[in-house]
Design an enzyme around this catalytic site. Structure first.
Site, PDB file in Angstrom:
ATOM      1  N   THR A  32      14.968  58.690   8.049  1.00 31.39           N
ATOM      2  CA  THR A  32      14.411  57.956   7.307  1.00 31.39           C
ATOM      3  C   THR A  32      15.311  57.361   6.317  1.00 31.39           C
ATOM      4  O   THR A  32      15.750  58.116   5.328  1.00 31.39           O
ATOM      5  CB  THR A  32      13.176  58.696   6.492  1.00 31.39           C
ATOM      6  OG1 THR A  32      12.349  59.300   7.724  1.00 31.39           O
ATOM      7  CG2 THR A  32      12.469  57.670   5.575  1.00 31.39           C
ATOM      8  N   LYS A  57       8.519  52.500   7.937  1.00 27.42           N
ATOM      9  CA  LYS A  57       8.353  53.872   7.664  1.00 27.42           C
ATOM     10  C   LYS A  57       8.005  54.240   6.287  1.00 27.42           C
ATOM     11  O   LYS A  57       7.212  55.059   6.013  1.00 27.42           O
ATOM     12  CB  LYS A  57       9.825  54.384   7.951  1.00 27.42           C
ATOM     13  CG  LYS A  57      10.039  55.978   7.852  1.00 27.42           C
ATOM     14  CD  LYS A  57       9.025  56.764   8.797  1.00 27.42           C
ATOM     15  CE  LYS A  57       9.117  58.343   8.078  1.00 27.42           C
ATOM     16  NZ  LYS A  57       8.234  59.276   9.064  1.00 27.42           N
ATOM     17  N   GLY A 100       2.985  67.800   0.275  1.00 25.41           N
ATOM     18  CA  GLY A 100       4.253  68.371  -0.047  1.00 25.41           C
ATOM     19  C   GLY A 100       5.377  68.149   1.419  1.00 25.41           C
ATOM     20  O   GLY A 100       5.010  67.169   2.196  1.00 25.41           O
ATOM     21  N   CYS A 160       8.961  65.264   3.610  1.00 22.86           N
ATOM     22  CA  CYS A 160       8.957  63.818   3.895  1.00 22.86           C
ATOM     23  C   CYS A 160       8.481  63.276   2.748  1.00 22.86           C
ATOM     24  O   CYS A 160       8.879  62.194   2.128  1.00 22.86           O
ATOM     25  CB  CYS A 160       8.581  63.354   5.257  1.00 22.86           C
ATOM     26  SG  CYS A 160       9.642  63.884   6.704  1.00 22.86           S
TER      27      CYS A 160
END
Ligand code: NAD
Length: 442
Positions: free
Chosen positions: A121, A204, A257, A260
């Site tokens: 990412t 994303k 949490g 990511c």
């Protein structure tokens, strides 16, 4: 296809295993020697349902190998996936140093045309950055393409998500290179979005931030419900049955949490500000999320009085069920607050105990237990942090007999208040309405 996956973490290992299972030759590369040695010996570095069997099957068939030799991996492959970590810096900005190091090595080792795929990412613009780093490190100019193929798998169901993703996003500079990825993913028979590189990168972050916003939204609604005596679990159902809204990510609790959501939301706020936009909405999402652990501890204080020298049983440490991952887990924020208040903790998690030992093994104010009921022994209250299925239908009579004071703080609203109270245990959930006794524990 010959594939090299760089980074053998949650994303890289699962991606590599699934591509091998689809019949490709896959070399998984990591610079952590111990991880590679363990994988060669058949030991998984992470807990993920179905992963061990899939890795073993493809390793035995010779389609999946593990190595620390990135240059050799690059030379063997037609397509190279970058799946290394992109942790946050203090400022919320994404630390791209692992991606940069891999891109530089790809540039140095390239011997012919390659497709380099960013699966990590990464903020919008990173595809261009990777192209520039590879070019700069090439000993002689060689053609290559950079593609963005963001990953949406969820820890705990990573294999299933990789085999049956809702969509596959391919951000490519031209149709021809996009087709390489289309061909690779074709056996999965899932919807594909073929777009340009920056759009894929934004998809994303926009997706994760939207889901985080949904969680903070319902937690904000929970605050209102608490003040007004409404039951947020009913409100959630009433909202979620609207097909435009949906039930998912609408559970009030301790907030989001993991490795990511927190970093991706922070990163998008940072990127927005770099691009001249103040993403106020997301800043509020973060603020609301941060308040959740303190909110539960405050609820405990109100019910139990000062927490100093109290023993609190904690069930669930992983940031969500079916994983051993404790990165940015709500449990960590809660534990810190309990310790700060002078409480001692007895904790159990079905999979994250080893990770908790690594993090907190030298602390004297936490006892990690091998079994859920063992965590309750001598405790003044039980707190549910992670909604593991194993915690959903406990023997309440047994809980009542083990706890020193029979009180449950249900941080995930997994119990029916009436069922708990009928067992003689005081129940405190997140905004469960007037029906729930707000009396002190018996
Ligand atoms: P991870 O930390 O579990 O794994 C990263 C791996 O990369 C580690 O094993 C590390 O040793 C290796 N590595 C780092 N530098 C390297 C180098 N120079 N050469 C070779 N290996 C190197 O990370 P993860 O959770 O798998 O996430 C990877 C990326 O995927 C991140 O960008 C993350 O945001 C994204 N992502 C993660 C998830 C998830 O659920 N974990 C889901 C979607 C996307």
């Amino acid at each position: 296809m010959n594939i090299c996956v760089v980074g053998t973490g949650y994303v890289g290992l699962v991606t590599g295993a699934v591509f091998a299972d689809l019949g490709n030759d896959v070399i998984c590369v990591d610079n952590a020697l111990k991880k590679i040695e363990a994988l060669r010996a058949g030991q998984m570095p992470i807990y993920e349902p179905g992963l061990e069997e899939m890795v073993a099957r493809n390793k035995d068939d010779g389609r999946l190998t593990f190595s620390t030799d990135l240059p050799a991996g690059v030379r063997q492959a037609d397509v190279i996936f970058i799946a290394v970590g992109t942790p946050p810096k203090e400022t919320g900005e994404t630390d791209l140093s692992q991606v940069e190091a891999v891109a530089a090595e790809i540039g140095r080792s390239m011997d012919r045309y390659k497709v380099v795929v960013n699966k990590s990412t990464v903020p919008v613009g990173t595809g261009e950055f990777v192209r520039e780093v590879i070019t700069r490190h090439q000993p002689r100019p060689l053609d290559f393409d950079v593609v963005s193929n963001p990953e949406f798998l969820r820890e705990g169901s990573a294999i299933e998500d990789t085999l049956r993703p809702d969509r596959i996003v391919i951000g490519a500079p031209n149709q021809q290179v996009a087709m390489t990825l289309v061909e690779l993913y074709a056996p999965l028979e899932r919807p594909m979005i073929i777009t340009d590189l920056p759009s894929a990168e934004v998809i994303k972050y926009a997706s994760n931030s939207f889901l985080a916003a949904k969680i903070s939204f319902i937690n904000a609604i929970a605050n209102i419900c608490e003040a007004a005596g409404a039951d947020v679990s009913q409100v959630m159902k009433g909202m979620g049955l609207d097909s435009r809204i949906g039930m998912q990510f609408l559970q009030a609790g301790l907030g989001y949490g993991g490795s990511c959501f927190p970093k991706d939301v922070d990163s998008l706020i940072h990127t927005a500000s770099q691009l001249g936009y103040d993403f106020k909405l997301l800043r509020s999402v973060v603020e609301i999320n941060k308040e959740r652990a303190a909110h539960l501890v405050e609820m405990m204080r109100k019910a139990m009085g000062p927490l100093e020298d109290k023993t609190i049983a904690v069930l669930g440490l992983a940031f969500k069920p079916n994983t051993d991952d404790m990165r940015e887990a709500p449990s960590r924020r809660l534990l810190e607050q309990l310790w700060e208040a002078g409480a001692n903790v007895r904790a159990f998690d079905p999979e994250a105990t080893a990770e908790a030992k690594r993090l907190y093994g030298d602390r004297i104010d936490i006892k990690l237990c091998d079994e859920a009921y063992a965590a309750l022994e001598g405790a003044d209250a039980l707190v549910i942090i992670t909604e593991w299925k194993a915690f959903w239908s406990p023997d309440f009579a047994r809980i009542r007999s083990i706890l020193r004071t029979p009180v449950i703080f249900d941080g995930r609203n997994i119990y029916e208040p009436v069922a708990v109270e009928n067992a003689g245990i005081a129940y405190y959930g997140i905004a469960r309405g007037r029906s729930v006794s707000a009396g002190s524990p018996q």
